[in-house]
Design a protein around this motif. Structure first.
Motif, PDB file in Angstrom:
ATOM      1  N   ASP A  12     -17.575 -13.362  41.900  1.00 59.03           N
ATOM      2  CA  ASP A  12     -16.235 -13.962  41.862  1.00 59.03           C
ATOM      3  C   ASP A  12     -15.758 -14.408  43.237  1.00 59.03           C
ATOM      4  N   GLU A  13     -16.571 -14.164  44.239  1.00 65.73           N
ATOM      5  CA  GLU A  13     -16.190 -14.550  45.597  1.00 65.73           C
ATOM      6  C   GLU A  13     -16.878 -15.887  45.907  1.00 65.73           C
ATOM      7  N   LEU A  16     -19.112 -16.241  49.101  1.00 68.30           N
ATOM      8  CA  LEU A  16     -20.348 -15.467  49.056  1.00 68.30           C
ATOM      9  C   LEU A  16     -21.310 -16.079  48.033  1.00 68.30           C
ATOM     10  N   ASP A  55     -22.579  -9.667  40.512  1.00 69.66           N
ATOM     11  CA  ASP A  55     -21.751  -8.662  41.169  1.00 69.66           C
ATOM     12  C   ASP A  55     -21.338  -7.656  40.100  1.00 69.66           C
ATOM     13  N   CYS A  57     -18.514  -5.708  40.193  1.00 74.21           N
ATOM     14  CA  CYS A  57     -17.068  -5.715  39.979  1.00 74.21           C
ATOM     15  C   CYS A  57     -16.587  -7.153  39.838  1.00 74.21           C
ATOM     16  N   ALA A  84     -20.118  -4.009  46.329  1.00 70.70           N
ATOM     17  CA  ALA A  84     -19.629  -3.693  47.667  1.00 70.70           C
ATOM     18  C   ALA A  84     -19.240  -2.221  47.744  1.00 70.70           C
ATOM     19  N   TYR A  85     -19.054  -1.614  46.563  1.00 73.71           N
ATOM     20  CA  TYR A  85     -18.749  -0.186  46.530  1.00 73.71           C
ATOM     21  C   TYR A  85     -20.043   0.528  46.177  1.00 73.71           C
ATOM     22  N   LYS A 105     -23.830  -4.314  48.979  1.00 72.83           N
ATOM     23  CA  LYS A 105     -23.405  -5.302  49.976  1.00 72.83           C
ATOM     24  C   LYS A 105     -22.837  -4.587  51.195  1.00 72.83           C
TER      25      LYS A 105
END
Lengths: 219, 311
Positions: A12-13, A16, A55, A57, A84-85, A105
């Motif tokens: 969703d980024e 990235l 991803d 999340c 990322a978590y 990440k």
């Protein structure tokens, strides 16, 4: 299947997403990028070979739900999850759900590219297995009921004479059925015939020539 | 209080007063009734009698007011630091995203540069994205710094829509973490206000984080947060934050703005009381209600700044 394998990328980024797409393109991969799991599910081609890199999340459907949605659709393509978590529990959970890899990440480009290569190899292998199994099943389906019956006895190691006695027909007729069945199955030896019927039962390919080649797994 | 008679026509340059609290800034109120007996006694009389002046020393009073204001601002700041604590994990994530983008872009660029790439990516685009992502990371740090900094309340002309956008940017990762979908309905025009942008952001962040908590028990994908601003009707601007979470238990609706009242295990109970404080200092009010369809709605009403009201 003749089409080039594609890496479906979901993040969703946007920034990235573009960066990862570029990184994959430097390796010569075909990439299709999506900002949500929903957009991916709407647009992807189930017949096209490849893998999914998503991803964990995401707003709406998250990475794990995406993976579940794919298996609910009967799509077994390899899924690589990124997050990322990076906590171990989520990673373990993701792998149990069938993810081939779990990347935290930020990651090194080599690690990322290796994970994608691995996922693509796994998908190619799965597709090859599926293809071969379908061929064997097709051949099996072309047998007459009598040929099938004879075959069932043959693969359990019974001799023609014994089968003839079991089925109450002449040994000569058994030989004819057996020869036809072997021909239809595309095999010339008893060993090959046994292998093919076993493959269908196990749902995987046992290839004598490439016995060393295992299904690629996560490293 | 000191009373002194000043002779008429005398030119007064200095009045010496003894003040009990000279620091930080002495403050004296001088009251001079306008020629009280002039009309009754004529000009000659007034010249004779002079004029009465009252000197009222206000330093201690002002000091008390100032102390109260400082205390209030201190509390607001403390509540804000607490809020940052709640936000910190999400803000770290918010920083990680652009950093990851910078890293991956740089890696792609390096592969192109070294000639190990099968296909060349556009270096221009890579650099453009690196610049953008760096800027975003700097912005996150800047916003965090503003929330952490302690300074006197400001009175700036600001746009309520901008306040909403800034708060949403800060809360974005928290909302993602809670699996909350945001519906942003901002007034098409700027909504001008006078006030402190950081304090108003604080109020909004508080409401957003509360809403996220309230929706945790909802099924995934069913967590809806709506944020709306409106410049009107009349001279009032409004901002509403509504969720479809568990709502507010009917008996508690009266108490949620009380200091140290909380329903959260880790809560301090200062968020909403401070929010009400801030909104009141801006000349507005904040109200809470339960929605008929489930969930809670918080509505803030603030006076629109007059100098450039929109139309």
């Amino acid at each position: 299947m003749d089409e080039e394998a594609v890496v479906y990328l979901v993040d969703d980024e946007p920034c990235l997403l573009r960066a990862l797409q570029r990184l994959l393109q430097t390796e010569g991969h075909a990439v299709q990028a999506f900002e949500s799991a929903e957009a991916f599910l709407r647009a992807y081609d189930p017949k096209r070979a490849g893998c999914v890199v998503t991803d964990l999340c995401l707003p709406g459907l998250d990475g794990l739900s995406l993976q579940r949605a794919l298996s609910a659709l009967g799509d077994t393509r390899a899924v690589v999850l990124m997050t990322a978590y990076g906590d171990i529990a989520t990673g373990v959970h993701a792998m149990k759900e069938g993810a081939v890899d779990f990347l935290v990440k930020p990651f090194d480009d080599e690690v990322f590219l290796a994970a994608v290569r691995n996922a693509l190899a796994r998908d190619a292998w799965d597709r090859e297995v599926l293809h071969e199994l379908q061929a064997v099943r097709g051949r099996l389906a072309s047998l007459t009921p009598r040929e099938h019956e004879v075959l069932d006895h043959v693969v359990t190691g019974r001799l023609n004479k014994q089968i003839a006695a079991d089925l109450g027909i002449t040994e000569k007729t058994i030989k004819v059925h057996r020869a036809r069945a072997m021909e239809k199955m595309g095999v010339s030896t008893l060993a090959e015939l046994v292998r093919k019927t076993l493959e269908v039962e196990l749902g995987t390919v046992i290839n004598g020539k490439r016995i060393d080649r295992q299904r690629p797994s996560a490293h | 209080m000191a009373l002194g008679s000043i002779p008429a026509k005398a030119r007064i340059r200095w009045v010496r007063l003894r003040i009990s609290h000279p620091l930080p800034r002495p403050c004296v109120r001088v009251t001079m009734p306008a020629w009280p007996r002039q009309k009754a006694e004529g000009r000659a009389g007034s010249r004779r009698q002079g004029r009465l002046a009252a000197f009222q020393e206000l330093t201690s009073e002002r000091r008390r007011e100032r102390e109260l204001r400082l205390q209030r601002e201190q509390l607001i700041h403390l509540a804000r630091v607490g809020l940052l604590g709640e936000l910190s994990a999400a803000l770290v994530h918010e920083l990680k995203q652009p950093l990851a983008a910078i890293l991956v872009n740089a890696q792609a660029g390096r592969r192109c540069w070294k000639g190990t790439a099968h296909a060349q990516a556009s270096v221009d685009e890579i650099l453009e994205d690196i610049v953008d992502a760096s800027q975003r990371a700097i912005n996150v740090i800047q916003r965090m710094r503003e929330l952490f900094l302690r300074r006197d309340a400001q009175r700036l002309t600001l746009d309520l829509n901008m306040v909403a956008r800034d708060a949403v940017t800060l809360a974005r990762s928290s909302m993602a973490e809670h699996g909350v979908r945001l519906e942003l309905a901002l007034d098409a025009h700027a909504v001008p206000l006078r006030g402190d942008p950081v304090q108003l952001q604080q109020v909004l962040l508080n409401l957003i984080l509360n809403a996220c908590d309230a929706m945790d028990a909802n099924r995934a994908g069913m967590r809806q947060l709506a944020l709306a601003t409106a410049g009107g009707p009349g001279a009032e601007a409004s901002l509403t934050v509504s969720d479809n979470g568990c709502g507010i238990a009917s008996g508690l609706l009266e108490r949620i703005f009380d200091a140290f009242f909380t329903t959260k295990p880790q809560g301090l109970g200062v968020g909403l009381s401070v929010s009400r404080e801030i909104v009141a200092a801006h000349g507005g009010r904040i109200e809470a209600a339960n929605r008929a369809e489930g969930g809670a709605v918080f509505r803030i009403t603030l006076p629109i700044a007059e100098e450039n009201s929109h139309g």
